[in-house]
Structure formats: C-alpha cells, structure tokens
Design an enzyme around this catalytic site. Structure first.
Site, PDB file in Angstrom:
ATOM      1  N   ARG A 184     -14.095  -5.605   3.413  1.00 20.19           N
ATOM      2  CA  ARG A 184     -13.188  -5.980   5.066  1.00 20.19           C
ATOM      3  C   ARG A 184     -12.244  -5.443   5.991  1.00 20.19           C
ATOM      4  O   ARG A 184     -12.219  -5.065   6.989  1.00 20.19           O
ATOM      5  CB  ARG A 184     -12.394  -3.897   4.454  1.00 20.19           C
ATOM      6  CG  ARG A 184     -11.481  -3.962   3.325  1.00 20.19           C
ATOM      7  CD  ARG A 184     -10.148  -2.749   3.039  1.00 20.19           C
ATOM      8  NE  ARG A 184      -9.715  -2.336   4.456  1.00 20.19           N
ATOM      9  CZ  ARG A 184      -8.544  -2.277   5.078  1.00 20.19           C
ATOM     10  NH1 ARG A 184      -8.062  -3.956   4.188  1.00 20.19           N
ATOM     11  NH2 ARG A 184      -8.151  -2.409   5.582  1.00 20.19           N
ATOM     12  N   GLU A 188      -9.257   1.436  -1.221  1.00 22.80           N
ATOM     13  CA  GLU A 188      -9.811   1.567  -0.511  1.00 22.80           C
ATOM     14  C   GLU A 188     -10.418   2.647   0.102  1.00 22.80           C
ATOM     15  O   GLU A 188     -10.225   3.898  -0.052  1.00 22.80           O
ATOM     16  CB  GLU A 188      -9.036   0.843   0.527  1.00 22.80           C
ATOM     17  CG  GLU A 188      -9.645   0.663   1.601  1.00 22.80           C
ATOM     18  CD  GLU A 188      -7.824  -0.204   3.091  1.00 22.80           C
ATOM     19  OE1 GLU A 188      -7.660   0.002   2.375  1.00 22.80           O
ATOM     20  OE2 GLU A 188      -8.034   0.425   4.392  1.00 22.80           O
ATOM     21  N   TRP A 216     -12.196  12.071   8.395  1.00 24.73           N
ATOM     22  CA  TRP A 216     -10.471  11.151   8.918  1.00 24.73           C
ATOM     23  C   TRP A 216     -10.066  10.553   7.652  1.00 24.73           C
ATOM     24  O   TRP A 216     -10.598   9.313   8.273  1.00 24.73           O
ATOM     25  CB  TRP A 216     -10.091  10.754   9.986  1.00 24.73           C
ATOM     26  CG  TRP A 216      -9.045  11.149  10.914  1.00 24.73           C
ATOM     27  CD1 TRP A 216      -7.563  11.776  10.175  1.00 24.73           C
ATOM     28  CD2 TRP A 216      -8.127   9.535  10.648  1.00 24.73           C
ATOM     29  NE1 TRP A 216      -6.515  11.654  10.061  1.00 24.73           N
ATOM     30  CE2 TRP A 216      -6.827   9.553  10.173  1.00 24.73           C
ATOM     31  CE3 TRP A 216      -8.279   8.193  11.061  1.00 24.73           C
ATOM     32  CZ2 TRP A 216      -5.629   9.234  10.433  1.00 24.73           C
ATOM     33  CZ3 TRP A 216      -7.315   7.256  10.953  1.00 24.73           C
ATOM     34  CH2 TRP A 216      -5.917   7.641  11.196  1.00 24.73           C
ATOM     35  N   ARG A 239       1.345  -1.056  -0.046  1.00 23.90           N
ATOM     36  CA  ARG A 239      -0.085  -0.240   0.058  1.00 23.90           C
ATOM     37  C   ARG A 239       1.029   1.198   0.360  1.00 23.90           C
ATOM     38  O   ARG A 239       2.256   1.526   0.897  1.00 23.90           O
ATOM     39  CB  ARG A 239      -0.899  -0.282   1.304  1.00 23.90           C
ATOM     40  CG  ARG A 239      -2.356   1.088   1.237  1.00 23.90           C
ATOM     41  CD  ARG A 239      -3.002   0.777   2.397  1.00 23.90           C
ATOM     42  NE  ARG A 239      -1.628   2.161   3.610  1.00 23.90           N
ATOM     43  CZ  ARG A 239      -2.424   2.543   4.788  1.00 23.90           C
ATOM     44  NH1 ARG A 239      -4.188   2.197   5.098  1.00 23.90           N
ATOM     45  NH2 ARG A 239      -1.633   3.424   5.376  1.00 23.90           N
ATOM     46  N   GLU A 250     -13.957  -1.748   6.854  1.00 21.95           N
ATOM     47  CA  GLU A 250     -13.227  -1.941   7.707  1.00 21.95           C
ATOM     48  C   GLU A 250     -14.213  -1.547   8.967  1.00 21.95           C
ATOM     49  O   GLU A 250     -13.977  -1.268  10.345  1.00 21.95           O
ATOM     50  CB  GLU A 250     -11.825  -1.306   8.112  1.00 21.95           C
ATOM     51  CG  GLU A 250     -11.922   0.114   7.760  1.00 21.95           C
ATOM     52  CD  GLU A 250     -10.256   0.466   7.592  1.00 21.95           C
ATOM     53  OE1 GLU A 250      -9.646   0.445   7.164  1.00 21.95           O
ATOM     54  OE2 GLU A 250      -9.801   1.565   7.994  1.00 21.95           O
TER      55      GLU A 250
HETATM   56 MG    MG Z   1      -8.574   1.797   5.556  1.00 21.66          MG
END
Ligand code: MG
Length: 402
Positions: free
Chosen positions: A283, A236, A402, A148, A262
């Site tokens: 994720r 992502e 964020w 990444r 996530e």
């Molecule tokens: Mg992430």
C-alpha cells in the site's frame, strides 16, 4: 539544458491541509509535487524550504534518478516519512516537468498503458448496519466495482472509518481528539456487517475492510479466518507492521488476503514483507514512499513475488499525488487496485486536475506531464489550519494504535 531555477513551497488548507512543491525551470516549465504528511505538514515544508530547495537551484531538471540519489544518499540520514515525502515531492515535480518537455503524459514516459483504466475502491461507511448497507448501495449506483466497508462499533464513539458529513476527514481538530477503543466489541461486530453486505448484495463486486492496525497478530488471524466466507479483496493493516514476522502467524491461520504499507516509506521497509510473501498487496504511495521513481522500484520488487499494488489514496494525499498514482498504476504489470476518495470541492478549486472517474475506474489526463495545475490565488483563500488525526485509547484509558 533546462535547469531548476525556483523551488516554491505552498501550504494551504482548502478543505484539508496540503503542502505543494512547485519547481520552475530556466525555460519556464512548471512541475508540481505533493509533500503532504497528514498532521506533520510543516516539518516537510521546512525540510523542503530550508534544506532541499537551496540544493536544487541550478541542477539539470532532466536528471531525475541522479537528483533522487543525491537527495537520499546526500542527506546521510535515511528513510522516514519526513525525508521520503520531501524527496517524493521533488521527484514527482521532475516527472511532471519531463512530461511537459517531452510533450507526453507521464504514463507514456513510464512505458505506456498496461491496462485501459485504473480500478479504484472507495469508502462506504455507516453509523449502524442499515446506514452502511444504504451507503454500499449508493457506491454500487455510482459505478464502483470495489467498496471498502466500515461501520461504527456500538458504544465506541468515533470508530475509525465512519463518515460524519459528505467527506470522511479524521484529521478534524486543532489538537488530537481522543477516541475510545474496544477490540472485543470490534471483533464481535465487524464480521456481522461484512456478512450482511454479502447477504444483501452478493459477490458481484470487491469488498474491502480496513482493520487500521488495531489487532494483535493472533486476533487478526482469528478475524481473517472468521470472515473468509465474505471473500474479502483484502483486510488492510490487520496489525501494526513494525513487527513484520508477526504476519507469518496471521498467514498460518487464514486465506483472507492482506494489504499493508501505507505508513511505510521505502523499499527497505517492505522488503521482508514482500520477499517472505507475508502480504498480498503493498500500500505504499507516491507521496510517502519517495515519489514515482522509488515507488516503481517497490512495485517491481513486489512483482517478483506476485504481490500486487494497492496504493493508499485517502484525501490526505493531494490531487497531485492522485494524478501521479494514476499515471504509474496504468503502467505497472502487477497493479491491483487504487484507493480513491473524491476530494472536497474547495480542494478542487485549488488543484485543477484532469483525472477522471468513469465506470469504477480512474483515467489520467492526456495532456503533457501529470495534468494538474495549482491555483496559487485560489489557495490564498484557504490559509493553513493545523489539524490532527485522533488518538485511540482502550476502555481502561491506555493508548492504543489509532
Ligand atoms: Mg488504511
């Protein structure tokens, strides 16, 4: 019958904060579960200590599915990160116990290997483009097949994903740090360094990028289209996932694959994204999505729609979570990739894990259960210190994602 006799919750900060559940059965078998919710640790610790531990004592530790259903349906109040992280800790600890009782590593209980190892990606970053390129070179030398890449946006202090020391730790201050954000500056800059990476290193490895919820759907569409020639493994969290229909708009404009999930915690939170084929990778993680039992259910749903797995695995998940993820990843047919950031040395003094990295892949321990031990004595040297993730503000002072 082996009943749950004790449920202990440990909160410590060896390098960063972790909440750990340890269950002990009447036969003296120990099971570990991760209950860490970055920046909201004590909420889950209290949920477990005050509301879950009393319900577990005396229950048959072998009844993993029944205990999952009991904690989920029995709470009446469903889903959400605090509840699902608490349930995940219990579920993971029960799989650990079942493995130890059976004398088998957890991946064997889940059906055995579907692959030789678990492909992982790690995080290269730089304060400018040359330092990012150096970091990518370093990860290539370390043997990673997937990397990444994030670089600081010029003029934007504290850009997401840029490491200061040896370990990237955004939850670094006792109150949230406020960081500036400019979408315009990011959209101008990020494609140029992704292109620079492909130009210098070619296409012989997977390249990933995390937008970290910063763009609107149409901005994300423009970004995805702009970087198509970089052939990203994924972009992502291009836009916040609450408004899931918006991914349809991104899809209409770009073939850059999308990874999301996530911060999502249940199968119902990803159902629309998966069944409408709005994403390519899901994720969700063991620790925030209800443990091994529930994450496997999400992965099975994803498999029907050719969505692959790509679990969150930053250092805000403890080595217990990482081990559980590796056991599960090894078995699922639609595995894609696993995020992996090596933990700080202090963390590894407290959690003794047999998970090992070799040639860009993680391998689970072969001992019974998850193969992780918690050193309570070592943890006492690292008392809990509250740490918060930053908050982003646009250049006009208004709050951003964020
Ligand atoms: Mg992430």
């Amino acid at each position: 019958m082996s009943n749950i006799e004790r449920a202990e919750v440990f909160v410590a900060s060896p390098g960063r904060s972790f909440v750990t559940l340890r269950l002990t059965t009447s036969d003296g078998v120990l099971g570990l579960g991760d209950a860490t919710l970055n920046g909201r640790e004590l909420a889950v610790a209290s949920y477990l200590r005050d509301h879950v531990a009393p319900l577990l004592i005396g229950r048959d530790s072998a009844r993993i599915e029944d205990i999952w259903q009991y904690l989920y349906r029995g709470a009446y109040w469903r889903r959400g990160p605090v509840t699902m992280t608490a349930i995940a800790a219990v579920d993971t600890a029960l799989w650990d116990i079942k493995g130890k009782v059976a004398g088998l590593p957890v991946y064997q209980l889940l059906g055995g290997r579907s692959r030789d190892g678990v492909l992982v990606y790690s995080h290269a970053s730089g304060t400018d483009v040359p330092s990012l390129l150096d970091d990518v070179a370093r990860f290539r030398e370390l043997g990673y097949h997937a990397i990444r890449a994030q670089a600081a946006v010029p003029g934007i202090r504290g850009t997401y994903g840029v490491r200061k020391g040896a370990v990237y730790e955004p939850a670094a201050t006792s109150l949230p740090e406020e960081q500036p954000w400019s979408t315009e500056a990011y959209l101008d800059h990020a494609p140029t360094y992704l292109e620079a990476i492909r130009e210098r290193f070619g296409f012989g490895f997977h390249l990933l990028h995390d937008v970290h919820h910063r763009l609107t759907p149409i901005e994300a569409a423009r970004f995805g289209k702009r970087v198509e020639d970089c052939r990203l493994f994924w972009m992502e969290d291009p836009t916040p996932a609450e408004n899931q229909e918006s991914f349809q708009l991104i899809r209409q404009h770009t073939t850059t694959p999308i990874a999301v999930g996530e911060v999502l915690t249940s199968i119902w939170d990803v159902q629309h994204l998966i069944t409408e084929q709005l994403i390519d990778y899901v994720r969700t993680s063991v620790v925030h999505a209800g443990g091994i039992t529930h994450l496997r259910r999400i992965f099975d749903l994803a498999a029907l729609y050719q969505v692959r797995t790509g679990s969150h695995g930053a250092t805000d998940l403890s080595p217990v979570s990482l081990a559980a993820a590796v056991h599960l990843d090894l078995t699922v047919p639609n595995f894609g990739i696993q995020e992996y950031m090596p933990h700080a040395p202090e963390t590894m003094e407290v959690f003794r894990s047999g998970v090992r990295f070799e040639d860009g892949m993680l391998h689970p321990p072969e001992e019974p259960g998850l193969g992780v031990e918690y050193d309570e004595k070592a943890a006492e040297r690292f008392p809990y210190e509250p740490r918060y993730l930053p908050v982003a503000r646009r250049l006009d002072g208004s709050v951003h994602d964020w």
